[in-house]
Write an enzyme that holds these catalytic residues in place. Structure first.
Site, short mmCIF file in Angstrom:
data_model
loop_
_atom_site.label_atom_id
_atom_site.label_comp_id
_atom_site.label_asym_id
_atom_site.label_seq_id
_atom_site.Cartn_x
_atom_site.Cartn_y
_atom_site.Cartn_z
N THR A 12 -48.89 4.90 -48.74
CA THR A 12 -50.07 4.45 -49.47
C THR A 12 -49.76 4.08 -50.91
O THR A 12 -50.39 3.18 -51.48
CB THR A 12 -51.16 5.53 -49.43
OG1 THR A 12 -51.50 5.80 -48.07
CG2 THR A 12 -52.41 5.10 -50.16
N THR A 89 -48.06 9.79 -46.93
CA THR A 89 -48.47 11.20 -46.88
C THR A 89 -48.67 11.72 -45.46
O THR A 89 -48.61 12.93 -45.23
CB THR A 89 -49.75 11.42 -47.69
OG1 THR A 89 -50.79 10.58 -47.18
CG2 THR A 89 -49.53 11.11 -49.16
N ASP A 90 -48.91 10.83 -44.48
CA ASP A 90 -49.13 11.31 -43.12
C ASP A 90 -47.93 12.06 -42.56
O ASP A 90 -48.10 13.00 -41.77
CB ASP A 90 -49.47 10.14 -42.18
CG ASP A 90 -50.90 9.64 -42.35
OD1 ASP A 90 -51.66 10.27 -43.12
OD2 ASP A 90 -51.26 8.63 -41.72
#
Length: 327
Positions: A12, A89-90
């Site tokens: 992101t 971040t996942d």
């Protein structure tokens, strides 16, 4: 000033909203992000490497292992004092943990990302990146293993997990809390997390599966994984580490075929133990050969088993890797 290399992998922090789809996609290179982070060159001498523009779910253990080898080379051969890695971040916690298990140098390695993309108001990428570089340059950051810096907090890679789908404070170390924080470009540590492991692995393969337990489940999913060629299983059990009784025969099937089975809990805090003795409980499973996964969540236990299998396929050695200094 210290010499820091930032490895950009996507996520992101590299995204903008598409004008056609109005959805966030990775479009910014490392140089683009650095241009939007004023003052970062005053913290350290910065070099950067574009590893890729991968959204978090596009990362694989094979890519993670490749990244780990690049990090080691940059420290041992490139002479960098520290390494910062931007990441989606996942899957950030999984990559950070894989690197932590395969990295034994003392130089700081810091993972960072953002929860908002650059088209959103309050984009947190530049602030998080500044904090990560500050952490990588701090003298106190040496010999702490791989760290994750988000929302001004510093976490041990082995303990941190993403707990919320959208909030800026999503990354938490639910059992022990953050190991430190960054305030006004200064780094402070609360304590030194010492329960780290190094596994001298040769490769990483994705063929390890996770099965989450729910009431009334049976052996069907386990048997399918076994028959379709899994190299290892993570069972996300209930409570202390217990499974519905109809799952036990599937676990026995895996163990009889020399497939390692690691038991963790679906609870967000605490570790598994073998202190229950009924059918499907931890005591029975451990006596059959199931390995206890301490306080790891299922996706980190999977990463650890993947790395352990890259080192050895002997069940007793894998058991020692997971359960050494357990009690």
């Amino acid at each position: 000033m210290k010499n820091i290399i930032i490895i950009f992998t996507g996520g992101t922090i590299s995204m903008k909203e598409s004008e056609t789809t109005h959805a966030a996609i990775p479009v910014m290179s490392g140089n683009d992000i650095l241009k939007l982070t004023p003052g970062i060159d005053k913290i350290a001498n910065i070099d950067f490497l574009n590893f890729g523009m991968f959204p978090g779910p596009h990362m694989t253990p094979e890519k993670m292992f490749e990244l780990s080898n690049i990090i080691k080379d940059k420290v041992t051969l490139g002479g960098y004092d520290g390494v910062v890695i931007t990441h989606g971040t996942d899957s950030l916690e999984e990559t950070a943990y894989l690197v932590d298990l395969t990295y034994k140098q003392s130089n700081p390695v810091v993972f960072v990302g953002s929860m908002k993309n650059s088209s959103e108001f309050g984009w947190d990428g530049p602030r998080n990146l500044m904090d990560a570089v500050n952490t990588a340059t701090a003298d106190e950051s040496y010999n702490r293993g791989v760290m994750v810096v988000m929302n001004n907090e510093i976490h041990a890679a082995s303990q941190v997990t993403k707990t919320n789908t959208h909030t800026l404070d999503t990354f938490k170390s639910v059992d022990f809390g953050p190991i430190g924080f960054v305030d006004n470009n200064k780094v402070y540590f609360y304590y030194n997390y010492t329960k780290r492991q190094y596994i001298k692995t040769k490769h990483a393969s994705s063929i390890v599966d996770i099965i989450k337990c729910g009431c009334g489940m049976n052996n069907r999913l386990i048997n399918f994984c076994v028959s379709s060629g899994t190299n290892g299983l993570i069972i996300e059990g209930m409570g202390r580490g217990n499974v519905p009784p109809k799952m036990v025969s599937g676990i026995e099937n895996a163990l009889n075929k020399n497939i390692p089975v690691v038991l963790v809990s679906r609870c967000i805090k605490g570790k598994v133990l073998d202190d229950y003795g009924y059918e499907g409980a931890g005591r029975e499973l451990r006596e059959k050969g199931v390995i206890l996964g301490d306080n790891l969540n299922s996706h980190k236990a999977r990463i650890k088993l993947i790395i352990a299998l890259g080192y050895t396929n002997r069940i007793h050695e894998i058991k020692d890797i997971f359960e050494k200094n357990y009690y």
